[in-house]
Structures are given as C-alpha cells and as structure tokens.
Design a protein around this motif. Sequence first.
Motif, PDB file in Angstrom:
ATOM      1  N   TRP A 122       0.791  -1.228   0.000  1.00 59.33           N
ATOM      2  CA  TRP A 122       0.000   0.000   0.000  1.00 59.33           C
ATOM      3  C   TRP A 122       0.828   1.286   0.000  1.00 59.33           C
ATOM      4  O   TRP A 122       0.279   2.354  -0.195  1.00 59.33           O
TER       5      TRP A 122
ATOM      6  N   ARG B 281       2.095   2.453   2.664  1.00 59.75           N
ATOM      7  CA  ARG B 281       1.895   2.993   4.024  1.00 59.75           C
ATOM      8  C   ARG B 281       1.604   1.849   4.974  1.00 59.75           C
ATOM      9  O   ARG B 281       1.248   0.754   4.526  1.00 59.75           O
TER      10      ARG B 281
ATOM     11  N   PRO C  63      -3.450   1.564   5.857  1.00 58.17           N
ATOM     12  CA  PRO C  63      -4.381   2.012   4.814  1.00 58.17           C
ATOM     13  C   PRO C  63      -5.666   2.559   5.454  1.00 58.17           C
ATOM     14  O   PRO C  63      -6.148   2.056   6.462  1.00 58.17           O
ATOM     15  N   SER C  64      -6.213   3.589   4.848  1.00 58.65           N
ATOM     16  CA  SER C  64      -7.373   4.298   5.397  1.00 58.65           C
ATOM     17  C   SER C  64      -8.656   3.921   4.666  1.00 58.65           C
ATOM     18  O   SER C  64      -8.616   3.301   3.596  1.00 58.65           O
TER      19      SER C  64
ATOM     20  N   ARG D 272     -10.337   5.910   2.978  1.00 56.14           N
ATOM     21  CA  ARG D 272     -10.211   6.586   1.681  1.00 56.14           C
ATOM     22  C   ARG D 272      -9.426   5.722   0.687  1.00 56.14           C
ATOM     23  O   ARG D 272      -9.773   5.634  -0.492  1.00 56.14           O
ATOM     24  N   THR D 273      -8.356   5.074   1.171  1.00 52.59           N
ATOM     25  CA  THR D 273      -7.563   4.181   0.320  1.00 52.59           C
ATOM     26  C   THR D 273      -8.429   3.035  -0.184  1.00 52.59           C
ATOM     27  O   THR D 273      -8.398   2.697  -1.368  1.00 52.59           O
TER      28      THR D 273
ATOM     29  N   ARG E 112     -10.853   4.276  -2.856  1.00 57.23           N
ATOM     30  CA  ARG E 112     -10.196   4.452  -4.167  1.00 57.23           C
ATOM     31  C   ARG E 112     -10.010   3.106  -4.862  1.00 57.23           C
ATOM     32  O   ARG E 112     -10.196   2.994  -6.072  1.00 57.23           O
TER      33      ARG E 112
END
Length: 156
Positions: free
Chosen positions: A30, A32, A35-36, A38-39, A42
């Motif tokens: 990812w 990061r 992951p959020s 928002r991720t 998307r």
Amino acid sequence: MALRRVRAEDFPLVDAFHRRCSPAHLLRRWGRTRPSPRTLGRLLAHADCWLGLGAGDEPLALVSVGPVSREAGVFDLGLQVADAHQRRGIGTALARHAAQYAHDRGAHTLSTYTEASNQPMLRLLRRLGPVREMRHGAHLDVRLPLGMSGLAHRPP
C-alpha cells in the motif's frame, strides 16, 4: 476458506486484516503502514475485492482485480495474505478466483506491478502459468495470460 465481497462499509473488517500484516508487507502493498477508508474507497472505485476468511470469519487475505486503464482485456491483480497465513495456498486460491472473475469479464491477461524483490508474489505468479516480465527499475510488470491455454480456462 470463505470469500466475502468487500464494500466500503467493510473497512473495519479490512482494517482487522491489515492488523494481521507486518508493517513491511503493508508498505510493500500500500505504500503505508495503515491504509485508510479513503484508500479502500479508491481501490473499490477501480477494482472488485474479496477477503478470504478463515474459521470464525477471521480475515486472512485480500485480493483485488480490475481493468487496467488504456489496456483493453488487461486486469490488474492485487493480493496480500496475512503474514502468519502465508505459504498455505491461500494466495494461490485467491489468485485463481480473481483470474476466473477477470476472464468472465473479458480479460485475456492479469497484470501485477511489484517490486522485483517480492519473491513470494513472483513465485506464486510463476507457478500459475507462463508469465512475461518487464523490468522497470526496481519493479516488475508481470503479465499472466488467461483463456484457452492460460489460468482461467475451464475444460469442456
């Protein structure tokens, strides 16, 4: 293992899966370590995703597959298995599911863009069938054909 189709409201379950993954593997997949929502949103805007669930609905793996822009018939494969559950065939089973799903939607090729050092993913893809690899610096674009002689072929 059961499959559960992922929707945006499933972020808590996806987050529970990510908590089973090492920071190094999360960074590789990812970019990061956390992951959020928002991720995930998307990703879901461009691909279909499933969680592989074990006993008690424990999230063990995440797979995504969707069309690659500007390349008709090419679908991108994303795959991650929780660290403690790797090398048990889970990734292979999910990759096969994704391949069949993509093929059923008109794909002739699966594409994965990964670090050239990601040997577990490369071994999995090479076991699934003949691949074509194109190097881009420290990364590889790996193409796996689907269809009559490829991964998603269903015998008559």
